[in-house]
Design a protein around this motif. Structure first.
Motif, PDB file in Angstrom:
ATOM      1  N   THR A   1       4.489  -7.286  -7.822  1.00 18.83           N
ATOM      2  CA  THR A   1       4.943  -8.492  -7.137  1.00 18.83           C
ATOM      3  C   THR A   1       5.728  -9.384  -8.094  1.00 18.83           C
ATOM      4  O   THR A   1       6.782  -9.917  -7.737  1.00 18.83           O
ATOM      5  N   ALA A   2       5.245  -9.518  -9.321  1.00 17.34           N
ATOM      6  CA  ALA A   2       5.952 -10.324 -10.322  1.00 17.34           C
ATOM      7  C   ALA A   2       7.322  -9.750 -10.630  1.00 17.34           C
ATOM      8  O   ALA A   2       8.253 -10.470 -10.981  1.00 17.34           O
ATOM      9  N   ALA A   3       7.463  -8.458 -10.453  1.00 13.52           N
ATOM     10  CA  ALA A   3       8.739  -7.788 -10.715  1.00 13.52           C
ATOM     11  C   ALA A   3       9.665  -7.845  -9.511  1.00 13.52           C
ATOM     12  O   ALA A   3      10.766  -7.312  -9.549  1.00 13.52           O
ATOM     13  N   GLY A   4       9.202  -8.455  -8.428  1.00 12.47           N
ATOM     14  CA  GLY A   4      10.033  -8.578  -7.240  1.00 12.47           C
ATOM     15  C   GLY A   4      10.012  -7.351  -6.355  1.00 12.47           C
ATOM     16  O   GLY A   4      10.926  -7.125  -5.577  1.00 12.47           O
ATOM     17  N   ALA A   5       8.983  -6.560  -6.457  1.00 16.44           N
ATOM     18  CA  ALA A   5       8.900  -5.316  -5.682  1.00 16.44           C
ATOM     19  C   ALA A   5       8.088  -5.500  -4.404  1.00 16.44           C
ATOM     20  O   ALA A   5       7.496  -4.572  -3.926  1.00 16.44           O
ATOM     21  N   GLU A   6       8.050  -6.698  -3.863  1.00 17.34           N
ATOM     22  CA  GLU A   6       7.217  -6.906  -2.678  1.00 17.34           C
ATOM     23  C   GLU A   6       7.838  -6.364  -1.429  1.00 17.34           C
ATOM     24  O   GLU A   6       8.960  -6.295  -1.196  1.00 17.34           O
TER      25      GLU A   6
ATOM     26  N   ARG B   1      -1.972  -0.639 -22.383  1.00 19.39           N
ATOM     27  CA  ARG B   1      -1.007  -1.537 -21.752  1.00 19.39           C
ATOM     28  C   ARG B   1      -0.147  -0.696 -20.812  1.00 19.39           C
ATOM     29  O   ARG B   1      -0.104   0.521 -20.940  1.00 19.39           O
ATOM     30  N   PHE B   2       0.541  -1.351 -19.874  1.00 19.17           N
ATOM     31  CA  PHE B   2       1.317  -0.597 -18.893  1.00 19.17           C
ATOM     32  C   PHE B   2       2.579  -1.347 -18.498  1.00 19.17           C
ATOM     33  O   PHE B   2       2.689  -2.566 -18.666  1.00 19.17           O
ATOM     34  N   LEU B   3       3.505  -0.591 -17.967  1.00 14.95           N
ATOM     35  CA  LEU B   3       4.752  -1.090 -17.372  1.00 14.95           C
ATOM     36  C   LEU B   3       5.038  -0.263 -16.128  1.00 14.95           C
ATOM     37  O   LEU B   3       4.609   0.882 -16.038  1.00 14.95           O
ATOM     38  N   SER B   4       5.813  -0.829 -15.219  1.00 18.46           N
ATOM     39  CA  SER B   4       6.269  -0.058 -14.067  1.00 18.46           C
ATOM     40  C   SER B   4       7.781   0.066 -14.116  1.00 18.46           C
ATOM     41  O   SER B   4       8.464  -0.723 -14.770  1.00 18.46           O
ATOM     42  N   SER B   5       8.299   1.032 -13.386  1.00 13.91           N
ATOM     43  CA  SER B   5       9.748   1.206 -13.334  1.00 13.91           C
ATOM     44  C   SER B   5      10.413  -0.017 -12.705  1.00 13.91           C
ATOM     45  O   SER B   5      11.533  -0.365 -13.062  1.00 13.91           O
ATOM     46  N   PHE B   6       9.735  -0.716 -11.797  1.00 11.97           N
ATOM     47  CA  PHE B   6      10.317  -1.908 -11.178  1.00 11.97           C
ATOM     48  C   PHE B   6      10.573  -2.995 -12.210  1.00 11.97           C
ATOM     49  O   PHE B   6      11.609  -3.641 -12.198  1.00 11.97           O
TER      50      PHE B   6
ATOM     51  N   HIS C   1       0.802  -1.214   0.000  1.00 18.39           N
ATOM     52  CA  HIS C   1       0.000   0.000   0.000  1.00 18.39           C
ATOM     53  C   HIS C   1       0.839   1.269   0.000  1.00 18.39           C
ATOM     54  O   HIS C   1       0.361   2.322  -0.358  1.00 18.39           O
ATOM     55  N   THR C   2       2.108   1.173   0.414  1.00 15.14           N
ATOM     56  CA  THR C   2       2.942   2.356   0.458  1.00 15.14           C
ATOM     57  C   THR C   2       4.011   2.361  -0.623  1.00 15.14           C
ATOM     58  O   THR C   2       4.639   3.380  -0.852  1.00 15.14           O
ATOM     59  N   LEU C   3       4.237   1.239  -1.276  1.00 13.82           N
ATOM     60  CA  LEU C   3       5.228   1.154  -2.334  1.00 13.82           C
ATOM     61  C   LEU C   3       4.883   2.143  -3.441  1.00 13.82           C
ATOM     62  O   LEU C   3       3.736   2.228  -3.876  1.00 13.82           O
ATOM     63  N   ARG C   4       5.884   2.887  -3.879  1.00 16.50           N
ATOM     64  CA  ARG C   4       5.665   3.873  -4.933  1.00 16.50           C
ATOM     65  C   ARG C   4       6.492   3.476  -6.141  1.00 16.50           C
ATOM     66  O   ARG C   4       7.606   2.989  -6.009  1.00 16.50           O
TER      67      ARG C   4
ATOM     68  N   ALA D   1       0.145   2.026  -6.121  1.00 20.59           N
ATOM     69  CA  ALA D   1      -0.724   1.281  -7.044  1.00 20.59           C
ATOM     70  C   ALA D   1      -2.151   1.819  -6.981  1.00 20.59           C
ATOM     71  O   ALA D   1      -2.853   1.854  -7.996  1.00 20.59           O
ATOM     72  N   HIS D   2      -2.567   2.266  -5.814  1.00 20.89           N
ATOM     73  CA  HIS D   2      -3.913   2.819  -5.662  1.00 20.89           C
ATOM     74  C   HIS D   2      -4.091   4.079  -6.524  1.00 20.89           C
ATOM     75  O   HIS D   2      -5.058   4.194  -7.288  1.00 20.89           O
TER      76      HIS D   2
END
Length: 151
Positions: A146-151, A111-116, A5-8, A89-90
């Motif tokens: 999570t799939a990118a290992g950003a947990e 479609r989307f991507l994240s920096s992670f 919830h706090t991951l940016r 993510a929110h």
């Protein structure tokens, strides 16, 4: 769970790779759509220092006290992407819901991507769900992180 919830992260939204002109986007139509939906938006046209193309920098309040800052690059009809920076993510889901339902002509065209993911060398974008509310979009964005290992 609190980390989710706090991951940016930064997120990039773009049309499908096999149909880059699917959004039929322009900086002007994007600016107009933001101004209509978010009357208090900060909107400023600049030139990208990376690609020397016109970009629209923006800051919008997607929900009370939830702000999204980003840049849209749409210099030609077959090239478009929107980046939002340092968001949860929110907040990203609230923006993605607006983009999907209020700007792009087809809800299946985002479609989307994240920096992670990109930092891990994976540049394969994920499709944004074509249906569902912000909570469902947020769940997909969290699975992506999570799939990118950003947990």
């Amino acid at each position: 769970m609190a980390v989710e919830h706090t991951l940016r992260s930064n997120f990039v939204f773009a049309p499908p790779e096999d149909n880059p002109s699917a959004w039929q986007a322009s900086a002007e139509t994007f600016r107009d759509a933001l101004a209509r939906s978010f009357p208090d938006a900060f909107l400023e046209t600049n030139t990208s220092s990376l690609r020397e193309v016109p970009v629209l920098d923006f800051e919008i309040e997607v929900a009370p006290d939830v702000f999204v800052t980003g840049t849209a690059a749409m210099p030609v009809p077959d090239y478009a992407h929107v980046s939002i920076i340092d968001v949860t993510a929110h907040a990203a889901a609230l923006f993605a819901l607006w983009l999907r339902d209020s700007y792009v002509p087809s809800p299946a065209s985002v479609r989307f991507l994240s920096s992670f993911v990109m930092e891990n060398g994976d540049e394969a974008p994920w499709p944004l769900p074509a249906t569902g509310d912000a909570t469902e979009i947020e769940a997909v964005l969290l699975r992506h992180l999570t799939a990118a290992g950003a947990e």
